[in-house]
Design a protein around this motif. Structure first.
Motif, PDB file in Angstrom:
ATOM      1  N   SER A   7       0.844  -1.196   0.000  1.00 13.30           N
ATOM      2  CA  SER A   7       0.000   0.000   0.000  1.00 13.30           C
ATOM      3  C   SER A   7       0.880   1.247   0.000  1.00 13.30           C
ATOM      4  O   SER A   7       2.068   1.186   0.350  1.00 13.30           O
ATOM      5  CB  SER A   7      -0.924   0.014   1.230  1.00 13.30           C
ATOM      6  OG  SER A   7      -0.160   0.014   2.425  1.00 13.30           O
ATOM      7  N   GLY A   8       0.293   2.363  -0.395  1.00 12.81           N
ATOM      8  CA  GLY A   8       1.010   3.626  -0.430  1.00 12.81           C
ATOM      9  C   GLY A   8       0.038   4.765  -0.637  1.00 12.81           C
ATOM     10  O   GLY A   8      -1.150   4.541  -0.903  1.00 12.81           O
ATOM     11  N   ARG A   9       0.539   5.980  -0.530  1.00 13.28           N
ATOM     12  CA  ARG A   9      -0.338   7.139  -0.705  1.00 13.28           C
ATOM     13  C   ARG A   9      -0.892   7.218  -2.127  1.00 13.28           C
ATOM     14  O   ARG A   9      -1.973   7.761  -2.356  1.00 13.28           O
ATOM     15  CB  ARG A   9       0.420   8.416  -0.354  1.00 13.28           C
ATOM     16  CG  ARG A   9       0.662   8.597   1.140  1.00 13.28           C
ATOM     17  CD  ARG A   9       1.466   9.837   1.429  1.00 13.28           C
ATOM     18  NE  ARG A   9       2.807   9.753   0.850  1.00 13.28           N
ATOM     19  CZ  ARG A   9       3.714  10.725   0.921  1.00 13.28           C
ATOM     20  NH1 ARG A   9       3.412  11.866   1.515  1.00 13.28           N
ATOM     21  NH2 ARG A   9       4.909  10.564   0.381  1.00 13.28           N
ATOM     22  N   THR A  10      -0.126   6.690  -3.086  1.00 18.94           N
ATOM     23  CA  THR A  10      -0.571   6.619  -4.478  1.00 18.94           C
ATOM     24  C   THR A  10      -0.263   5.225  -5.010  1.00 18.94           C
ATOM     25  O   THR A  10       0.486   4.455  -4.395  1.00 18.94           O
ATOM     26  CB  THR A  10       0.161   7.654  -5.363  1.00 18.94           C
ATOM     27  OG1 THR A  10       1.561   7.321  -5.399  1.00 18.94           O
ATOM     28  CG2 THR A  10      -0.031   9.067  -4.828  1.00 18.94           C
ATOM     29  N   VAL A  11      -0.828   4.918  -6.186  1.00 18.31           N
ATOM     30  CA  VAL A  11      -0.542   3.625  -6.820  1.00 18.31           C
ATOM     31  C   VAL A  11       0.941   3.501  -7.120  1.00 18.31           C
ATOM     32  O   VAL A  11       1.568   2.459  -6.887  1.00 18.31           O
ATOM     33  CB  VAL A  11      -1.375   3.471  -8.117  1.00 18.31           C
ATOM     34  CG1 VAL A  11      -0.890   2.263  -8.919  1.00 18.31           C
ATOM     35  CG2 VAL A  11      -2.854   3.321  -7.784  1.00 18.31           C
ATOM     36  N   GLU A  12       1.535   4.584  -7.628  1.00 16.61           N
ATOM     37  CA  GLU A  12       2.957   4.562  -7.968  1.00 16.61           C
ATOM     38  C   GLU A  12       3.822   4.327  -6.733  1.00 16.61           C
ATOM     39  O   GLU A  12       4.809   3.596  -6.782  1.00 16.61           O
ATOM     40  CB  GLU A  12       3.356   5.867  -8.657  1.00 16.61           C
ATOM     41  CG  GLU A  12       2.859   6.001 -10.085  1.00 16.61           C
ATOM     42  CD  GLU A  12       3.424   4.929 -10.996  1.00 16.61           C
ATOM     43  OE1 GLU A  12       4.618   4.592 -10.855  1.00 16.61           O
ATOM     44  OE2 GLU A  12       2.670   4.429 -11.853  1.00 16.61           O
ATOM     45  N   GLU A  13       3.439   4.932  -5.631  1.00 19.36           N
ATOM     46  CA  GLU A  13       4.200   4.756  -4.395  1.00 19.36           C
ATOM     47  C   GLU A  13       4.102   3.315  -3.909  1.00 19.36           C
ATOM     48  O   GLU A  13       5.089   2.718  -3.465  1.00 19.36           O
ATOM     49  CB  GLU A  13       3.684   5.706  -3.319  1.00 19.36           C
ATOM     50  CG  GLU A  13       4.502   5.686  -2.041  1.00 19.36           C
ATOM     51  CD  GLU A  13       3.987   6.662  -1.012  1.00 19.36           C
ATOM     52  OE1 GLU A  13       3.231   6.241  -0.109  1.00 19.36           O
ATOM     53  OE2 GLU A  13       4.330   7.858  -1.124  1.00 19.36           O
ATOM     54  N   ALA A  14       2.911   2.749  -3.980  1.00 13.57           N
ATOM     55  CA  ALA A  14       2.718   1.358  -3.565  1.00 13.57           C
ATOM     56  C   ALA A  14       3.505   0.409  -4.477  1.00 13.57           C
ATOM     57  O   ALA A  14       4.125  -0.552  -4.009  1.00 13.57           O
ATOM     58  CB  ALA A  14       1.235   1.010  -3.601  1.00 13.57           C
ATOM     59  N   LEU A  15       3.477   0.719  -5.773  1.00 12.73           N
ATOM     60  CA  LEU A  15       4.206  -0.124  -6.732  1.00 12.73           C
ATOM     61  C   LEU A  15       5.709  -0.039  -6.497  1.00 12.73           C
ATOM     62  O   LEU A  15       6.413  -1.057  -6.511  1.00 12.73           O
ATOM     63  CB  LEU A  15       3.856   0.301  -8.155  1.00 12.73           C
ATOM     64  CG  LEU A  15       4.512  -0.499  -9.293  1.00 12.73           C
ATOM     65  CD1 LEU A  15       4.205  -1.983  -9.176  1.00 12.73           C
ATOM     66  CD2 LEU A  15       4.046   0.039 -10.647  1.00 12.73           C
ATOM     67  N   ASP A  16       6.205   1.173  -6.261  1.00 17.46           N
ATOM     68  CA  ASP A  16       7.638   1.350  -6.002  1.00 17.46           C
ATOM     69  C   ASP A  16       8.063   0.584  -4.754  1.00 17.46           C
ATOM     70  O   ASP A  16       9.153  -0.011  -4.703  1.00 17.46           O
ATOM     71  CB  ASP A  16       7.975   2.833  -5.836  1.00 17.46           C
ATOM     72  CG  ASP A  16       7.950   3.592  -7.159  1.00 17.46           C
ATOM     73  OD1 ASP A  16       8.000   2.919  -8.216  1.00 17.46           O
ATOM     74  OD2 ASP A  16       7.862   4.832  -7.140  1.00 17.46           O
ATOM     75  N   ALA A  17       7.206   0.589  -3.744  1.00 18.48           N
ATOM     76  CA  ALA A  17       7.518  -0.135  -2.511  1.00 18.48           C
ATOM     77  C   ALA A  17       7.609  -1.638  -2.775  1.00 18.48           C
ATOM     78  O   ALA A  17       8.492  -2.323  -2.247  1.00 18.48           O
ATOM     79  CB  ALA A  17       6.453   0.161  -1.451  1.00 18.48           C
ATOM     80  N   ALA A  18       6.702  -2.139  -3.608  1.00 17.76           N
ATOM     81  CA  ALA A  18       6.705  -3.561  -3.936  1.00 17.76           C
ATOM     82  C   ALA A  18       7.943  -3.940  -4.738  1.00 17.76           C
ATOM     83  O   ALA A  18       8.588  -4.966  -4.473  1.00 17.76           O
ATOM     84  CB  ALA A  18       5.449  -3.921  -4.723  1.00 17.76           C
ATOM     85  N   LEU A  19       8.301  -3.091  -5.703  1.00 22.92           N
ATOM     86  CA  LEU A  19       9.490  -3.363  -6.523  1.00 22.92           C
ATOM     87  C   LEU A  19      10.756  -3.363  -5.666  1.00 22.92           C
ATOM     88  O   LEU A  19      11.650  -4.192  -5.864  1.00 22.92           O
ATOM     89  CB  LEU A  19       9.608  -2.315  -7.640  1.00 22.92           C
ATOM     90  CG  LEU A  19       8.509  -2.307  -8.700  1.00 22.92           C
ATOM     91  CD1 LEU A  19       8.732  -1.170  -9.690  1.00 22.92           C
ATOM     92  CD2 LEU A  19       8.456  -3.637  -9.447  1.00 22.92           C
TER      93      LEU A  19
END
Length: 206
Positions: A7-19
């Motif tokens: 999870s993240g404040r935005t989709v991009e933030e959540a995706l970056d965290a997963a990567l």
């Protein structure tokens, strides 16, 4: 296949965290947005974006890992050089015990090739055709098959009886078909089901 939800404040933030957690690049994954981020009113009722990220299986890596595992169980340490040719991926194998990997008439190498294709394309995303070679054995084998085709063709002409070759992979059957395609009065066809499919040489009755 690795899969996580972040999870993240935005989709991009959540995706970056997963990567970052998976230690992979974006092109190596496929992801699904489970929940869009919601800002709420004055911060009340806000919700983070949630994405589910799944690492794609690279067929070349799957095939390479499978092959190394199998050869280790055979007691053989192997080095694999990877080359691409059109839609094929060629594994050039080298080892101090290369004869074990080739086997009689290439039977072991052909079996390893068949199993590698099955394992890789069952686990990976997309279909790739793998060809296993061992210190340029395939080139030497092609010359042998061409000589065999000519010799059996001559025998079929003399006796009038068909010649049934040993089971071969499709690439070797093709060598036989091509070698005899311009022979007058001779026809070839493949019979059986892989991995037991073989070439049959017959007199053309037309």
């Amino acid at each position: 296949m690795k899969e996580i939800t972040k999870s993240g404040r935005t989709v991009e933030e959540a995706l970056d965290a997963a990567l970052g957690e998976l230690r992979v690049d974006r092109e190596q994954v496929k992801f699904q947005i489970m929940e869009e981020a919601k800002k709420g009113f004055l911060g009340i009722g806000s919700k983070p974006a949630v994405v589910q990220v799944e690492v794609k299986n690279d067929p070349v890596k799957v095939a390479s890992d499978f092959l190394k595992e199998v050869t280790e169980q055979m007691g053989v340490t192997v080095d694999i050089e990877v080359n691409r040719e059109d839609r094929n991926v060629i594994f050039q194998l080298s080892s101090e015990k290369i004869a074990i990997l080739i086997g009689k008439r290439g039977n072991t190498l052909n079996a390893l090739q068949y199993l590698t294709n099955v394992a890789a394309n069952r686990q990976a995303d997309g279909h790739v055709h793998f060809i296993l070679d061992a210190e340029n054995y395939r080139e030497r084998r092609e010359e042998t098959l061409q000589q065999l085709a000519k010799r059996l063709c001559k025998r079929v002409r003399q006796t009038g009886r068909e010649a049934r070759l040993d089971p071969m992979p499709s690439m070797e059957r093709k060598v036989i078909h091509v070698a005899l395609k311009d022979e007058p009065g001779i026809s070839t066809y493949s019979d059986g089901v892989d991995p037991h499919r073989r070439v049959v040489i017959v007199l053309d009755r037309k």
